[in-house]
Design a protein around this motif. Structure first.
Motif, PDB file in Angstrom:
ATOM      1  N   SER A  27      10.088  -3.685   2.533  1.00  0.00           N
ATOM      2  CA  SER A  27       8.698  -2.676   1.941  1.00  0.00           C
ATOM      3  C   SER A  27       9.263  -0.917   2.008  1.00  0.00           C
ATOM      4  O   SER A  27       9.508  -1.164   2.856  1.00  0.00           O
ATOM      5  CB  SER A  27       7.085  -2.806   2.268  1.00  0.00           C
ATOM      6  OG  SER A  27       6.955  -4.233   2.365  1.00  0.00           O
ATOM      7  N   ASN A  28       9.621  -0.734   0.717  1.00  0.00           N
ATOM      8  CA  ASN A  28      10.076   0.780   0.903  1.00  0.00           C
ATOM      9  C   ASN A  28       8.319   1.682  -0.080  1.00  0.00           C
ATOM     10  O   ASN A  28       8.495   1.513  -0.563  1.00  0.00           O
ATOM     11  CB  ASN A  28      10.798   0.867  -0.630  1.00  0.00           C
ATOM     12  CG  ASN A  28      11.412   1.986  -0.581  1.00  0.00           C
ATOM     13  OD1 ASN A  28      11.722   3.099   0.131  1.00  0.00           O
ATOM     14  ND2 ASN A  28      12.633   2.866  -2.179  1.00  0.00           N
ATOM     15  N   LEU A  29       8.338   2.602   1.148  1.00  0.00           N
ATOM     16  CA  LEU A  29       7.320   3.363   0.666  1.00  0.00           C
ATOM     17  C   LEU A  29       8.083   4.168  -0.026  1.00  0.00           C
ATOM     18  O   LEU A  29       8.106   5.046   0.609  1.00  0.00           O
ATOM     19  CB  LEU A  29       6.590   3.544   2.125  1.00  0.00           C
ATOM     20  CG  LEU A  29       5.612   2.613   2.917  1.00  0.00           C
ATOM     21  CD1 LEU A  29       5.142   2.605   3.723  1.00  0.00           C
ATOM     22  CD2 LEU A  29       5.385   1.347   2.393  1.00  0.00           C
ATOM     23  N   VAL A  30       7.087   4.692  -1.394  1.00  0.00           N
ATOM     24  CA  VAL A  30       7.698   5.626  -2.703  1.00  0.00           C
ATOM     25  C   VAL A  30       8.731   5.652  -2.646  1.00  0.00           C
ATOM     26  O   VAL A  30      10.226   5.615  -2.070  1.00  0.00           O
ATOM     27  CB  VAL A  30       7.379   7.362  -1.743  1.00  0.00           C
ATOM     28  CG1 VAL A  30       7.754   8.214  -3.023  1.00  0.00           C
ATOM     29  CG2 VAL A  30       5.996   7.788  -0.755  1.00  0.00           C
ATOM     30  N   TRP A  45       7.214   4.006  -7.587  1.00  0.00           N
ATOM     31  CA  TRP A  45       6.269   3.727  -7.136  1.00  0.00           C
ATOM     32  C   TRP A  45       5.420   3.763  -6.090  1.00  0.00           C
ATOM     33  O   TRP A  45       5.999   4.616  -4.799  1.00  0.00           O
ATOM     34  CB  TRP A  45       6.988   1.783  -7.266  1.00  0.00           C
ATOM     35  CG  TRP A  45       7.233   1.307  -8.727  1.00  0.00           C
ATOM     36  CD1 TRP A  45       7.664   1.424  -9.339  1.00  0.00           C
ATOM     37  CD2 TRP A  45       7.643  -0.508  -8.643  1.00  0.00           C
ATOM     38  NE1 TRP A  45       8.052   0.623 -10.694  1.00  0.00           N
ATOM     39  CE2 TRP A  45       7.524  -0.317  -9.908  1.00  0.00           C
ATOM     40  CE3 TRP A  45       7.154  -1.595  -7.492  1.00  0.00           C
ATOM     41  CZ2 TRP A  45       7.981  -1.985 -10.343  1.00  0.00           C
ATOM     42  CZ3 TRP A  45       7.367  -2.622  -8.421  1.00  0.00           C
ATOM     43  CH2 TRP A  45       7.860  -2.727  -9.904  1.00  0.00           C
ATOM     44  N   ASN A  46       4.373   3.688  -5.299  1.00  0.00           N
ATOM     45  CA  ASN A  46       3.895   3.674  -4.190  1.00  0.00           C
ATOM     46  C   ASN A  46       4.832   3.402  -3.374  1.00  0.00           C
ATOM     47  O   ASN A  46       4.575   4.240  -2.221  1.00  0.00           O
ATOM     48  CB  ASN A  46       2.134   3.628  -3.886  1.00  0.00           C
ATOM     49  CG  ASN A  46       1.889   4.419  -4.730  1.00  0.00           C
ATOM     50  OD1 ASN A  46       0.717   3.701  -5.748  1.00  0.00           O
ATOM     51  ND2 ASN A  46       1.788   6.101  -5.215  1.00  0.00           N
ATOM     52  N   TYR A  47       4.782   1.850  -3.686  1.00  0.00           N
ATOM     53  CA  TYR A  47       5.469   1.057  -2.772  1.00  0.00           C
ATOM     54  C   TYR A  47       6.298   0.051  -3.425  1.00  0.00           C
ATOM     55  O   TYR A  47       5.823  -0.295  -4.643  1.00  0.00           O
ATOM     56  CB  TYR A  47       4.513   0.304  -1.489  1.00  0.00           C
ATOM     57  CG  TYR A  47       3.390  -1.065  -2.178  1.00  0.00           C
ATOM     58  CD1 TYR A  47       4.274  -2.480  -2.406  1.00  0.00           C
ATOM     59  CD2 TYR A  47       2.451  -0.507  -2.497  1.00  0.00           C
ATOM     60  CE1 TYR A  47       3.253  -3.098  -2.157  1.00  0.00           C
ATOM     61  CE2 TYR A  47       1.605  -1.757  -3.103  1.00  0.00           C
ATOM     62  CZ  TYR A  47       1.915  -3.084  -3.052  1.00  0.00           C
ATOM     63  OH  TYR A  47       0.714  -3.705  -3.297  1.00  0.00           O
ATOM     64  N   HIS A  48       7.322  -0.281  -2.945  1.00  0.00           N
ATOM     65  CA  HIS A  48       7.990  -1.815  -3.746  1.00  0.00           C
ATOM     66  C   HIS A  48       8.412  -2.664  -2.331  1.00  0.00           C
ATOM     67  O   HIS A  48       9.342  -2.093  -1.642  1.00  0.00           O
ATOM     68  CB  HIS A  48       9.209  -0.709  -4.474  1.00  0.00           C
ATOM     69  CG  HIS A  48       9.778  -2.394  -5.139  1.00  0.00           C
ATOM     70  ND1 HIS A  48       9.312  -3.206  -5.648  1.00  0.00           N
ATOM     71  CD2 HIS A  48      11.155  -2.435  -5.270  1.00  0.00           C
ATOM     72  CE1 HIS A  48      10.073  -3.933  -6.426  1.00  0.00           C
ATOM     73  NE2 HIS A  48      11.085  -3.347  -6.973  1.00  0.00           N
ATOM     74  N   VAL A  49       8.625  -3.986  -2.733  1.00  0.00           N
ATOM     75  CA  VAL A  49       8.742  -4.823  -2.314  1.00  0.00           C
ATOM     76  C   VAL A  49       9.925  -5.539  -2.648  1.00  0.00           C
ATOM     77  O   VAL A  49       9.611  -6.395  -3.770  1.00  0.00           O
ATOM     78  CB  VAL A  49       8.014  -5.151  -1.772  1.00  0.00           C
ATOM     79  CG1 VAL A  49       8.294  -6.521  -0.143  1.00  0.00           C
ATOM     80  CG2 VAL A  49       6.529  -4.947  -1.148  1.00  0.00           C
ATOM     81  N   TRP A  50      10.859  -5.514  -1.524  1.00  0.00           N
ATOM     82  CA  TRP A  50      11.445  -6.707  -1.917  1.00  0.00           C
ATOM     83  C   TRP A  50      12.586  -7.680  -0.811  1.00  0.00           C
ATOM     84  O   TRP A  50      11.624  -7.683   0.002  1.00  0.00           O
ATOM     85  CB  TRP A  50      13.671  -6.174  -2.608  1.00  0.00           C
ATOM     86  CG  TRP A  50      13.519  -4.912  -1.854  1.00  0.00           C
ATOM     87  CD1 TRP A  50      14.787  -4.853  -0.799  1.00  0.00           C
ATOM     88  CD2 TRP A  50      13.288  -3.696  -1.839  1.00  0.00           C
ATOM     89  NE1 TRP A  50      15.342  -3.963  -0.036  1.00  0.00           N
ATOM     90  CE2 TRP A  50      14.516  -2.862  -0.398  1.00  0.00           C
ATOM     91  CE3 TRP A  50      12.872  -2.760  -2.760  1.00  0.00           C
ATOM     92  CZ2 TRP A  50      14.439  -1.301  -0.322  1.00  0.00           C
ATOM     93  CZ3 TRP A  50      13.438  -1.439  -2.667  1.00  0.00           C
ATOM     94  CH2 TRP A  50      14.063  -1.191  -1.381  1.00  0.00           C
ATOM     95  N   GLY A  73       1.088  -1.634  -0.262  1.00  0.00           N
ATOM     96  CA  GLY A  73      -0.339  -0.117  -0.186  1.00  0.00           C
ATOM     97  C   GLY A  73       0.800   1.454  -0.038  1.00  0.00           C
ATOM     98  O   GLY A  73       2.355   0.942   0.252  1.00  0.00           O
ATOM     99  N   PRO A  74       0.128   2.341  -0.643  1.00  0.00           N
ATOM    100  CA  PRO A  74       1.457   3.558  -0.484  1.00  0.00           C
ATOM    101  C   PRO A  74       1.583   4.479   0.826  1.00  0.00           C
ATOM    102  O   PRO A  74       0.956   3.575   1.469  1.00  0.00           O
ATOM    103  CB  PRO A  74       0.039   4.726  -1.004  1.00  0.00           C
ATOM    104  CG  PRO A  74      -1.540   4.078  -0.905  1.00  0.00           C
ATOM    105  CD  PRO A  74      -1.129   2.362  -0.722  1.00  0.00           C
ATOM    106  N   TRP A  75       2.124   5.274   1.389  1.00  0.00           N
ATOM    107  CA  TRP A  75       2.582   5.923   2.008  1.00  0.00           C
ATOM    108  C   TRP A  75       1.022   6.790   2.781  1.00  0.00           C
ATOM    109  O   TRP A  75       0.508   6.976   2.301  1.00  0.00           O
ATOM    110  CB  TRP A  75       3.569   7.055   1.873  1.00  0.00           C
ATOM    111  CG  TRP A  75       3.477   8.899   2.696  1.00  0.00           C
ATOM    112  CD1 TRP A  75       3.354   9.627   2.128  1.00  0.00           C
ATOM    113  CD2 TRP A  75       3.999   8.056   3.743  1.00  0.00           C
ATOM    114  NE1 TRP A  75       3.400  10.740   3.591  1.00  0.00           N
ATOM    115  CE2 TRP A  75       4.329   9.313   4.008  1.00  0.00           C
ATOM    116  CE3 TRP A  75       5.285   7.019   4.306  1.00  0.00           C
ATOM    117  CZ2 TRP A  75       5.010  10.205   5.588  1.00  0.00           C
ATOM    118  CZ3 TRP A  75       5.323   7.597   6.252  1.00  0.00           C
ATOM    119  CH2 TRP A  75       5.926   8.681   5.804  1.00  0.00           C
TER     120      TRP A  75
END
Length: 713
Positions: free
Chosen positions: A305-308, A344-349, A184-186
């Protein structure tokens, strides 16, 4: 003469060994018909061999355990090993080698303790037991252990590269099979539950299928660096037969919508059954599957998860938005026709835990890998492992993909407007330094909140310094200075804000042992007072640009009057840098300054090499072929310390094979001198090269050329 021993049974006690090896959760271990042994490398396991016909005779029977790995087992590559059993063996277990020792014996059987070395390949091993008679001409008898044997990474063993000192955390990052992924987004992100299911019966076999379809050599599968890089490549299927097909357009009729997955097990099972990429995944699904594989193999892993999140498509360490003359945003990147930046609103790695022997000390621990296909790395859609410490410090010269990860969490958002007068064709009209990487999250160990976010843990400070601080700007500019394309983007000024001029003075030649200074000249061209924050630093680097040590750093604030000049100076004394020099003695000077009133930011650097004495090679200009010629090597110790562990290396094609000449300790300022002889084997002009090394001083070199003549001519 009695024949070879016949083996009736080999038993590896899969269930009994699984407790001490912390593999007792794997379903394969508990299979009723065929329990599979799953061991961790570097840890002893118990096995038994039962004979038929007659008993084992110590002095006459030869019994060998033969472990093999992969398609073409090779002893040289560490994928095949033969261990001869010796009842009299008393040497201790060696974590770098295979080990087998006797635990007990009865009339018809022996009990052994065995361990695999901490660097052995991870995956499926096979076992054969070979029996023969000493001094017998009979061929050996082979017994095949029919079941597979899994050997995994061992993060509980201090000698394994994936060792995690805080063992309590391994309960979370290896053994926990249900977790959360923040999506989800910030401002409205939430923790989505995910079943990693790493102990399910399909996971290890499907992971082995994945590796078999990859290009990772069998011998490399004990290296967590190469293994996790391969995982980041193979979880997506963009350029191989990987596990998941990525899709983001909402059209999922011919597969499963990413939002429909509850965890990794169904994906892994489908991949195993069909041996074909599974439809469909998105970043958080890729991350969930990567976590499953890593934890199954014994590599500590967490979802991040990196938000924005920035997707830097052209390696500028910026996210660039372009506007035409009418201030309308362009729907393409005019400077990068191959793609465009995105946010990206969020990106997950994923973060994976390991030592990094390929990097300087201090860059082990958490490493980022990204299994979501975005940009190619070395020709494939793969990313990492990227040291979090390197990301935080802006060390883009390190392996792997540091620059891409820095941009993901800390790129500047730049807006550009068409400007025919600009060399670039565009003028920067705005720069937001705070937008990217608003918050970086993972699940907090030991806590699981099914109804809220009490189990959320923020780890932003592990990826970057606090936004807006000098440390955050310094790390970003460190990366910019080492990224050619990024330099042009960051060098362009914000219009109307550049009213101070900065200049970093280049250094003249500095001999080793001398002091030097970092000097910045500043001129205030405005009619107003300016408050400036400045950071000066000096560090040692490798010739590849990889930073080794910070030598000295100075920072502070000062005020400049209108139309005034200022000189900043930081003196670095010899005693401050001598101990921190690395090979080739290259130093890098950094200077970063920010004007508070205008937010003008300037940065510059200068690399220089501390000069050292050369080896003086005394040899006649002409020497005869086939005869011994005296040669002398000498130089003076430039340091105010004793040189220890000294040696010369001397080499010259056709003159001599490489010679190592040990030398005694050298006192401060003393002459180092050694004499040897060479016997030339070919006539003509020849070259000789010498190096000197010690614990305290490296990379002292010298060379000479001579004419080799034939006296008979």
């Amino acid at each position: 003469m009695p024949e070879n021993l016949d083996i009736e049974l080999v038993y590896l006690y899969p269930k009994e060994n699984s407790t001490s090896h912390k593999t007792d959760k794997f379903e394969l271990v508990h299979d009723e018909e065929n329990p599979i042994a799953i061991f961790r490398r570097g840890l002893k396991f118990t096995m038994a061999i039962r004979f038929s016909g007659r008993n084992f005779e110590d002095d006459m029977d030869v019994v060998k355990l033969i472990f093999s790995f992969g398609k073409n087992p090779n002893p040289i590559k560490g994928t095949k090993v033969s261990i001869r059993l010796d009842p009299k063996r008393t040497d201790p277990e060696d974590h770098n080698n295979w080990y087998a020792g006797f635990l007990g014996r009865s009339a018809d059987s022996i009990t052994l303790e065995v361990s695999a070395p901490v660097q052995c390949p991870v995956g499926i091993w096979s076992l054969q037991v070979e029996t023969s008679r000493a001094n017998s001409t009979l061929p050996p008898t082979m017994f095949d252990y029919e079941s597979e044997i899994y050997i995994l990474f061992n993060p509980w063993n201090s000698h394994d590269l994936v060792y995690m000192p805080d063992e309590r955390l391994l309960d979370e990052y290896v053994l926990t099979d249900v977790g959360k992924i923040w999506v989800g987004p910030w401002g409205s992100s939430r923790g989505r539950e995910w079943v990693f299911g790493q102990f399910d019966g399909c996971v290890l076999p499907s992971a082995m299928l994945m590796f078999a379809l990859s290009e990772l050599p069998d011998a490399s599968r004990g290296d967590p660096i190469k293994t996790t890089r391969c995982i980041s490549k193979m979880v997506n299927s963009n350029d191989d037969d990987g596990i998941l097909v990525g899709r983001w357009d909402g059209e999922y009729e011919d597969g499963t919508a990413p939002s429909s997955w509850t965890g990794s097990v169904d994906i892994m099972q489908e991949y195993l059954d069909n041996q074909h990429p599974v439809n469909y995944g998105q970043c958080w699904v890729f991350s969930g599957v990567a976590t499953t594989i890593c934890r199954a193999l014994g590599i500590p892993s967490r979802v991040v998860s990196n938000l924005v999140s920035a997707h830097d498509a052209n390696a500028t360490l910026t996210v660039d938005k372009y506007y035409n003359e009418s201030n309308e945003e362009m729907d393409y990147d005019p400077l990068n026709p191959m793609g465009e930046d995105s946010i990206w609103n969020y990106h997950v790695w994923n973060d994976v835990w390991m030592a990094r022997p390929d990097l300087p000390i201090g860059y082990g621990g958490w490493q980022a890998i990204d299994a979501t296909p975005q940009e190619t790395s070395s020709g494939f859609y793969q990313c990492g492992p990227a040291s979090l410490e390197a990301i935080k410090k802006g060390q883009v010269g390190f392996n792997y993909d540091i620059g891409f990860m820095i941009a993901s969490v800390n790129a500047d958002l730049m807006r550009w407007k068409v400007d025919p007068k600009s060399d670039l064709g565009y003028t920067k009209i705005y720069c937001n330094k705070y937008h990217i990487g608003r918050m970086i999250l993972t699940k907090q160990p030991y806590i699981f909140d099914p109804n809220g976010d009490k189990d959320r843990q923020e780890i932003t400070n592990q990826y970057k310094a606090k936004e807006g601080t000098p440390a955050e700007r310094l790390s970003l500019y460190n990366a910019v200075r080492c990224t050619e394309l990024a330099k042009s983007f960051y060098a362009l000024p914000d219009p109307g804000l550049e009213d101070l001029k900065f200049e970093l003075q280049e250094l003249e030649t500095i001999k080793i042992g001398e002091s030097f200074s970092v000097v910045v000249n500043i001129k205030n061209n405005s009619d107003q007072v300016r408050n400036i924050k400045a950071v000066l630093s000096a560090g040692s680097i490798f010739y590849t640009g990889v930073k080794a040590h910070v030598i000295k750093k100075a920072e502070g604030k000062f005020k400049m009057g209108p139309k005034s000049t200022e000189h900043l100076k930081m003196v670095v004394k010899a005693d401050e840098y001598l101990e921190k020099l690395v090979e080739y003695c290259i130093l890098k000077l950094y200077a970063v300054a920010t004007v508070e009133e205008t937010r003008q930011t300037w940065a510059d650097e200068d690399d220089f090499q501390v000069t050292k004495p050369n080896i003086d090679i005394e040899i006649p200009a002409e020497i005869p072929i086939g005869k011994a010629t005296k040669i002398t090597l000498k130089f003076r110790n430039p340091l105010k310390k004793i040189l220890t562990r000294c040696k010369f290396n001397l080499a010259g094609p056709t003159l001599l094979r490489n010679q190592i000449l040990p030398y005694q300790d050298v006192k401060p300022g003393a002459m180092v001198k050694v004499t040897t002889h060479i016997v030339p084997k070919m006539t003509g002009e020849q070259k000789i090269v010498a190096t000197f090394s010690s614990k305290e001083l490296l990379d002292i070199t010298g060379s000479a050329k001579v004419e080799v003549t034939d006296d008979d001519e």
